[in-house]
Design a protein around this motif. Structure first.
Motif, PDB file in Angstrom:
ATOM      1  N   ASP A 119      43.629  27.875  27.771  1.00 11.21           N
ATOM      2  CA  ASP A 119      44.421  28.401  28.886  1.00 11.21           C
ATOM      3  C   ASP A 119      44.427  29.922  28.870  1.00 11.21           C
ATOM      4  O   ASP A 119      44.163  30.559  27.849  1.00 11.21           O
ATOM      5  N   GLY A 120      44.731  30.477  30.039  1.00 14.92           N
ATOM      6  CA  GLY A 120      44.675  31.921  30.218  1.00 14.92           C
ATOM      7  C   GLY A 120      45.618  32.686  29.322  1.00 14.92           C
ATOM      8  O   GLY A 120      45.266  33.751  28.805  1.00 14.92           O
ATOM      9  N   ALA A 122      43.192  43.593  40.521  1.00 14.92           N
ATOM     10  CA  ALA A 122      41.823  43.125  40.301  1.00 14.92           C
ATOM     11  C   ALA A 122      41.448  43.206  38.827  1.00 14.92           C
ATOM     12  O   ALA A 122      40.764  42.323  38.297  1.00 14.92           O
ATOM     13  N   ASN A 123      41.898  44.251  38.146  1.00 20.79           N
ATOM     14  CA  ASN A 123      41.606  44.390  36.719  1.00 20.79           C
ATOM     15  C   ASN A 123      42.224  43.241  35.924  1.00 20.79           C
ATOM     16  O   ASN A 123      41.614  42.722  34.988  1.00 20.79           O
ATOM     17  N   CYS A 124      43.421  42.832  36.303  1.00 20.07           N
ATOM     18  CA  CYS A 124      44.078  41.710  35.614  1.00 20.07           C
ATOM     19  C   CYS A 124      43.375  40.380  35.877  1.00 20.07           C
ATOM     20  O   CYS A 124      43.469  39.455  35.072  1.00 20.07           O
ATOM     21  N   CYS A 125      42.675  40.305  36.998  1.00 25.60           N
ATOM     22  CA  CYS A 125      42.055  39.044  37.413  1.00 25.60           C
ATOM     23  C   CYS A 125      40.632  38.863  36.885  1.00 25.60           C
ATOM     24  O   CYS A 125      40.038  37.802  37.094  1.00 25.60           O
ATOM     25  N   VAL A 126      40.086  39.875  36.237  1.00 26.14           N
ATOM     26  CA  VAL A 126      38.660  39.840  35.880  1.00 26.14           C
ATOM     27  C   VAL A 126      38.293  38.599  35.076  1.00 26.14           C
ATOM     28  O   VAL A 126      37.294  37.947  35.353  1.00 26.14           O
ATOM     29  N   PRO A 150      45.204  32.238  37.564  1.00 29.71           N
ATOM     30  CA  PRO A 150      44.823  31.709  38.887  1.00 29.71           C
ATOM     31  C   PRO A 150      45.771  32.136  40.005  1.00 29.71           C
ATOM     32  O   PRO A 150      45.330  32.483  41.105  1.00 29.71           O
ATOM     33  N   ARG A 151      47.062  32.143  39.736  1.00 34.01           N
ATOM     34  CA  ARG A 151      48.017  32.524  40.784  1.00 34.01           C
ATOM     35  C   ARG A 151      47.849  33.990  41.160  1.00 34.01           C
ATOM     36  O   ARG A 151      47.985  34.364  42.327  1.00 34.01           O
ATOM     37  N   LEU A 152      47.566  34.815  40.171  1.00 30.89           N
ATOM     38  CA  LEU A 152      47.363  36.239  40.451  1.00 30.89           C
ATOM     39  C   LEU A 152      46.084  36.444  41.267  1.00 30.89           C
ATOM     40  O   LEU A 152      46.038  37.312  42.146  1.00 30.89           O
ATOM     41  N   LEU A 198      53.089  40.198  48.011  1.00 27.07           N
ATOM     42  CA  LEU A 198      53.583  40.616  46.691  1.00 27.07           C
ATOM     43  C   LEU A 198      54.465  39.561  46.070  1.00 27.07           C
ATOM     44  O   LEU A 198      54.468  39.390  44.833  1.00 27.07           O
ATOM     45  N   ASP A 199      55.226  38.844  46.877  1.00 28.28           N
ATOM     46  CA  ASP A 199      56.067  37.775  46.357  1.00 28.28           C
ATOM     47  C   ASP A 199      55.241  36.628  45.786  1.00 28.28           C
ATOM     48  O   ASP A 199      55.700  35.893  44.911  1.00 28.28           O
ATOM     49  N   THR A 200      54.026  36.483  46.289  1.00 26.57           N
ATOM     50  CA  THR A 200      53.150  35.419  45.799  1.00 26.57           C
ATOM     51  C   THR A 200      52.870  35.604  44.319  1.00 26.57           C
ATOM     52  O   THR A 200      52.781  34.663  43.563  1.00 26.57           O
TER      53      THR A 200
END
Length: 294
Positions: free
Chosen positions: A16-17, A250-254, A259-261, A292-294
């Motif tokens: 997991d992440g 985007a850096n956090c998502c690399v 998945p939610r981010l 942003l709330d997402t």
């Protein structure tokens, strides 16, 4: 070396992440490995004996700094020893002990209090100095620095790139070298994200990824954070703030660990480019707020 390799494997392949992120955080604190701790311990002893520096009850030049650093190296050598060695070499060139403290703070943000806290056993007071000016040690200390970098290298972005260089495709080698050459340029944060995205296939989902490439990715992520935290966001225009927000997410998502981010970033980009509401209008702001709330 074995420990860094196992943690790099886990950072790439944990289920997991959150676990992968925890392993990445652990990897950031580990030396690269690949050298030999005994080389460090014997290396400093060899320097002391070769140059007649007092060692325990052995007579010689009484150098408080060398004695204190020797105790740390013998019992707990870490990546900080690279910064200490570089600052000591700088002092050996200038002859001014205050230059040691200036150099180590400017290069690594280590303070007198930090070094005083590097205790090796209950009888020591850490590293407080001062050192004797012994410029004849410069050649020996340059070689000792090489030994330290071989064992602990990877902690800094430059050394991480040096070790990962051969495992990267040619275009990525050029990209990272260009970034390091222009590390103070305004476009560096965006470039970091681009490089990290391009580097993913090199290490992601490999059962035994190259630890140097994973450590380079960890180093790039840390450098990105430093660059963004150093920005004066309050002085930026609204569009520039949105651009920083975009690349920060985007850096956090690399790595695909959140998945939610990743979904939130896609929503934010759609909302930011939507033509159903004028930018910076109330309706547009409500859409961005929902993103942003997402």
């Amino acid at each position: 070396e074995a420990m860094a390799g196992m943690v790099a494997d886990a950072a790439a392949n944990a289920e997991d992440g959150l676990s992968r992120q925890m392993y990445r955080a652990a990897l950031a604190t580990l030396p690269r490995g690949g050298g030999n701790g005994d080389d460090i311990r014997m290396g400093i002893l060899q320097i002391m004996r070769e140059h007649g520096i007092k060692e325990g009850h052995r007579p010689g030049i009484d150098d408080p700094f060398i004695a204190q650093w020797h105790q740390k190296l013998h019992s707990n050598t870490t990546v900080d020893d690279i910064a200490i060695c570089k600052a000591y070499l700088h002092f050996l060139h200038t002859g001014n002990w205050e230059d040691f403290w200036t150099h180590i703070f400017d290069s690594s943000k280590l303070t007198r209090e930090d070094l005083a806290g590097m205790k090796a056993g209950w009888q020591t007071n850490g590293i407080i100095g001062p050192a004797c000016h012994l410029p004849q040690l410069i050649p020996s200390m340059k070689h000792f620095l090489w030994i330290l970098q071989t064992t602990h290298g990877g902690g800094s972005l430059d050394s991480a790139m040096k070790f990962a260089h051969g495992a990267l495709p040619g275009d990525l080698q050029w990209d990272v070298s260009d970034l390091l050459t222009n590390r103070d340029a305004w476009w560096v944060p965006g470039k970091i994200v681009t490089i990290r995205e391009k580097m993913l296939p090199v290490w992601k989902n490999d059962s035994h990824p190259n630890r140097d490439v994973v450590m380079l990715d960890v180093g790039l992520e840390k450098f990105f954070r430093q660059k963004v935290e150093g920005m004066d966001v309050g002085a930026m225009k609204g569009d520039d703030k949105l651009a920083v927000l975009d690349i920060a997410v985007a850096n956090c998502c690399v790595g695909g660990d959140f998945p939610r981010l990743t979904e939130a970033l896609a929503f934010l980009r759609r909302a930011n480019t939507a033509d159903h509401a004028e930018k910076w209008s109330k309706d547009w702001a409500q859409v961005i707020d929902a993103a942003l709330d997402t």
